[in-house]
Design an enzyme around this catalytic site. Structure first.
Site, PDB file in Angstrom:
ATOM      1  N   ASP A   1       0.862  -1.172   0.000  1.00 51.30           N
ATOM      2  CA  ASP A   1       0.000   0.000   0.000  1.00 51.30           C
ATOM      3  C   ASP A   1       0.906   1.231   0.000  1.00 51.30           C
ATOM      4  O   ASP A   1       2.132   1.131   0.170  1.00 51.30           O
ATOM      5  CB  ASP A   1      -0.984  -0.008   1.171  1.00 51.30           C
ATOM      6  CG  ASP A   1      -2.216   0.836   0.837  1.00 51.30           C
ATOM      7  OD1 ASP A   1      -2.164   1.648  -0.110  1.00 51.30           O
ATOM      8  OD2 ASP A   1      -3.237   0.693   1.532  1.00 51.30           O
TER       9      ASP A   1
HETATM   10  C1  NOJ Z   1      -3.979   3.893  -0.019  1.00 47.56           C
HETATM   11  C2  NOJ Z   1      -5.179   3.014   0.090  1.00 47.56           C
HETATM   12  O1  NOJ Z   1      -5.153   2.304   1.309  1.00 47.56           O
HETATM   13  C3  NOJ Z   1      -5.298   2.022  -1.046  1.00 47.56           C
HETATM   14  O2  NOJ Z   1      -6.512   1.329  -0.923  1.00 47.56           O
HETATM   15  C4  NOJ Z   1      -5.181   2.723  -2.367  1.00 47.56           C
HETATM   16  O3  NOJ Z   1      -5.348   1.809  -3.421  1.00 47.56           O
HETATM   17  C5  NOJ Z   1      -3.832   3.400  -2.422  1.00 47.56           C
HETATM   18  N1  NOJ Z   1      -3.741   4.377  -1.356  1.00 47.56           N
HETATM   19  C6  NOJ Z   1      -3.594   4.082  -3.770  1.00 47.56           C
HETATM   20  O4  NOJ Z   1      -4.413   5.170  -3.914  1.00 47.56           O
END
Ligand code: NOJ
Length: 738
Positions: A278
């Site tokens: 993430d």
């Molecule tokens: C953080 C989020 O937790 C995740 O779900 C997302 O896909 C990413 N950022 C990218 O935007």
């Protein structure tokens, strides 16, 4: 025989294809430098949008040209993807970039937020939303969506419940499969499909206190039984990628968690795709206190099986050095690179890096009418009717004067929800609630509008105007709730009441004595006891997307008879959270809601939720009766138990009903929940129509994880409940025997 031959040919083709991609990737990798390999594991955000803390990095474009970036997120449209892909084509080996994007509830045309859609309990329609979102996104240059989010959550304080399928694992599994199928269509590589990403691996939805990014501490049994099955279902459905999660699980951050990523995902489940971290989560292991610096973070993450580094730059800055120093085995890097390149190959990007950047296709998908129609259909089907005293709803289109009051009446962006990052700025194609309702009223009827108050401040200056509007009306529609950015990532809340002075406004309007229909706009279960007890009609409308206004009007005026059912339990108070229907009985269960003496109960509050999981009304009345089992015993050897009920539409409207089957395993070597959803069917009955609905249960459906984490069934007594909510009282029993 013919059929076996066809299967053989098909398998040979697949195998051949696999061999081809393996060979291509091996050849390519033999030419790659270590730096270029690490580059493939490196993902940056584009500058057009940011969906996480921004890290300034001045030379992304130079790095792309040098082949040091494998993937970009937040880069969409033919124009931008072409621009960047051309830079990648200047690199030595011309390895194409992979464009990833959060396509969570639609792309340009927004569908209801994921949790809302799940309230439809309509898997084919949910799949269709993902399908259409993929058609659009892929036409705008996107290769890969960071969806579906398959985190189970029992805690509405956690703002990200809006992205998932709610609290139940069985329902979550069906939704996960449907969404993966929808996004990936006939397979990645088709220009109308995007590669899916099941996230966040794992247990992110169980953050302590519902506070985003917080720790998770849970038994492995709970993890296996409740939180992992939707991921496994996504893997079985062929999902191309997984994203790991921000949380630590039992003290080990998911990003650095070998057990989750290497042992369960890649070994036990034999997952062949890749895992993306993430946003910044590799580097965040420093703040977790799990590693000292980014150098250690890179080592721990690659060893744990995190293949691609989203935005932390730990791989980019340290992985080559770690390999050169002999601290990280090159095989681990190679494995991650191979997984990523294979996906690029399967997407067809080596054959044509610009395959998804086609202006004609993009233009053709702009505001696709078929997608808009679907947004409206699933919008109406996502609405949950919570209350309808004296059959106030549906309203007549001939009602002379309707007042629409509340901060959601005329706004448009608020209908979209949290992940609507890709809509053009003017929001001109979103149907407001005012426009949707007005469009369906008779020419001679009036729709009076007053905002009344803002969503979340203390300003009462517009109350009087709203009260006057109500006084002029025959019926008032109040539209209240949360702003689009109050549920979502990093949007945890400790209070789930209506924000600001909205409830005060509602009370003032109620004093006019006019009948009120309350529409609740939100991304999570809110708490609204006063309204629930005092307002005649309540529909939970969530955030419904581009066609919100039309979908709401379809339900308000009865073009569509609502059939939505809650995918989460709605609490009476924040003090009951976490709250879920499939709890354990405990050694001291309360006999009823009033008993408090030495039983497992609150002294100041009932145990039950305000609204049960699976609950939702219709304009008609469904009678479910005549529960029959084909046998009182089910044999452990390949036996099937048939369970049937009669469903009769006894009201005055045609309509749909979601018939739900729950099971209780009365005695187990580990305690079992008081109820578990094991089946559901959505049926349509004309008024007066009656139908038998059948379910089948096999011993396989009765399996659970025992104390040794073995997935087994145990002989003994079971209860069956069938009805239209998790509170169904129609009951029968059977015994599982040898
Ligand atoms: C953080 C989020 O937790 C995740 O779900 C997302 O896909 C990413 N950022 C990218 O935007």
């Amino acid at each position: 025989m013919k059929c076996i031959f066809k299967i053989f040919i098909f398998l040979s083709i697949i195998k051949g294809y696999g061999q081809e991609s393996e060979k291509f990737v091996s050849d390519l990798m033999s030419k790659m430098t270590l730096e270029e390999k690490v580059g493939q594991l490196n993902q940056y955000s584009g500058e057009w949008a940011h969906t996480g803390p921004v890290t300034k990095d001045g030379d992304k474009q130079t790095q792309i040209k040098k082949g040091l970036v494998g993937s970009m997120l937040n880069v969409t449209t033919v124009k931008h993807t072409t621009e960047l892909q051309k830079m990648a084509m200047q690199s030595r080996l011309k390895i194409p970039l992979l464009f990833g994007q959060d396509v969570i509830h639609g792309f340009r045309i927004n569908y209801p937020i994921p949790l809302a859609e799940v309230a439809s309990w309509d898997i084919p329609l949910i799949e269709k939303s993902a399908r259409f979102a993929a058609v659009e996104a892929s036409a705008y240059g996107v290769h890969w969506t960071f969806a579906p989010m398959v985190d189970i959550s029992r805690d509405p304080r956690w703002g990200r419940v809006m992205e998932g399928a709610g609290e139940d694992t069985f329902l979550g599994v069906q939704v996960a499969k449907g969404r993966v199928k929808g996004f990936q269509g006939n397979g990645i590589g088709n220009t109308d499909a995007v590669m899916a990403c099941a996230k966040h691996f794992a247990a992110y939805g169980a953050a302590v206190g519902g506070r985003d990014y917080n720790s998770v501490d849970m038994s492995l049994r709970q993890l296996y039984e409740t939180y992992l099955p939707p991921f496994k279902a996504a893997v079985d459905a062929g999902v191309g990628t997984l994203m790991n999660s921000f949380n630590d699980l039992n003290g080990v951050p998911a990003t650095g968690n070998k057990f989750l990523q290497r042992e369960i995902l890649k070994k036990q489940w034999n997952f062949k795709g890749f895992v993306v971290s993430d946003w910044g989560s590799i580097g965040e292991m420093i703040q977790h206190g799990f590693v000292k610096n980014n150098y250690e973070a890179a080592k721990v993450a690659i060893e744990a099986g995190s293949d691609m580094d989203m935005e932390s730059r730990s791989y980019k800055n340290h992985l080559a050095q770690l390999v050169n120093e002999g601290k990280v085995d090159i095989k681990l890097v190679d494995d991650a690179v191979r997984r990523i390149l294979i996906k690029k190959y399967e997407l067809g990007l080596f054959a044509d890096p610009f395959k998804f950047s086609n202006q004609k296709r993009e233009d053709a998908q702009s505001n696709n009418p078929e997608h808009r129609k679907h947004a409206r259909d699933i919008g109406a089907r996502s609405i949950v009717l919570l209350k309808n005293e004296k059959q106030l709803l549906p309203l007549s289109k001939k009602t002379k004067n309707i007042a629409l009051i509340g901060p959601f009446g005329k706004v448009v962006g608020e209908n979209l929800g949290f992940w609507a990052t890709t809509w053009p700025d003017d929001n001109s194609t979103i149907v407001s609630q005012f426009a949707g309702i007005k469009a369906q009223m008779d020419a001679n009827s009036n729709l009076i509008y007053a905002k009344g108050c803002n969503v979340n401040d203390q300003d009462r200056s517009q109350f009087n105007e709203a009260i006057e509007a109500a006084k002029k009306a025959d019926v008032v529609i109040m539209t209240m709730g949360e702003a689009h950015d109050m549920s979502g990532e990093a949007k945890s809340r400790s209070s789930l009441q209506f924000p600001g002075v909205q409830e005060e406004l509602l009370k003032e309007i109620q004093k006019t004595g006019k009948p009120i229909v309350l529409l609740i706009n939100a991304g999570r279960p809110l708490i609204f006891n006063w309204a629930a007890d005092n307002i005649e009609a309540i529909a939970y409308t969530w955030w419904l997307g581009s066609e919100a206004g039309n979908a709401i009007a379809d339900v308000v005026f009865g073009n569509y008879n609502p059939a939505g059912k809650l995918p989460m339990s709605f609490p009476r108070s924040e003090g009951q959270i976490p709250i879920y229907y499939n709890y354990y009985n405990t050694g001291r269960p309360a006999a009823d809601e009033n008993e408090t003496s030495y039983v497992s109960a609150y002294n100041d509050l009932k145990n039950s939720p305000k609204y049960f999981f699976g609950y939702g009304l219709s304009y008609t009345k469904f009678d479910i009766s005549n529960l029959k089992l084909s046998n009182s015993k089910l044999k452990t050897e390949n036996d099937v138990l048939k369970i049937s009920v009669t469903v009769e539409n006894k009201g005055n409207f045609d309509g749909e009903e979601v018939v739900q089957l729950y099971i209780r395993d009365l005695v187990g070597s580990v305690v079992r929940p008081v109820r578990e959803l094991k089946g559901f069917q959505k049926i349509f009955l004309k008024k007066g129509e009656k139908r038998e609905v059948q379910f089948e249960i096999t011993p396989e459906n009765l399996k659970f994880y025992n104390d040794n984490l073995e997935y087994i069934f145990e002989e003994g007594d079971f209860e069956v409940f069938v009805g239209n909510s998790s509170n169904a009282d129609l009951k029968a029993s059977f015994e599982l025997v040898k």
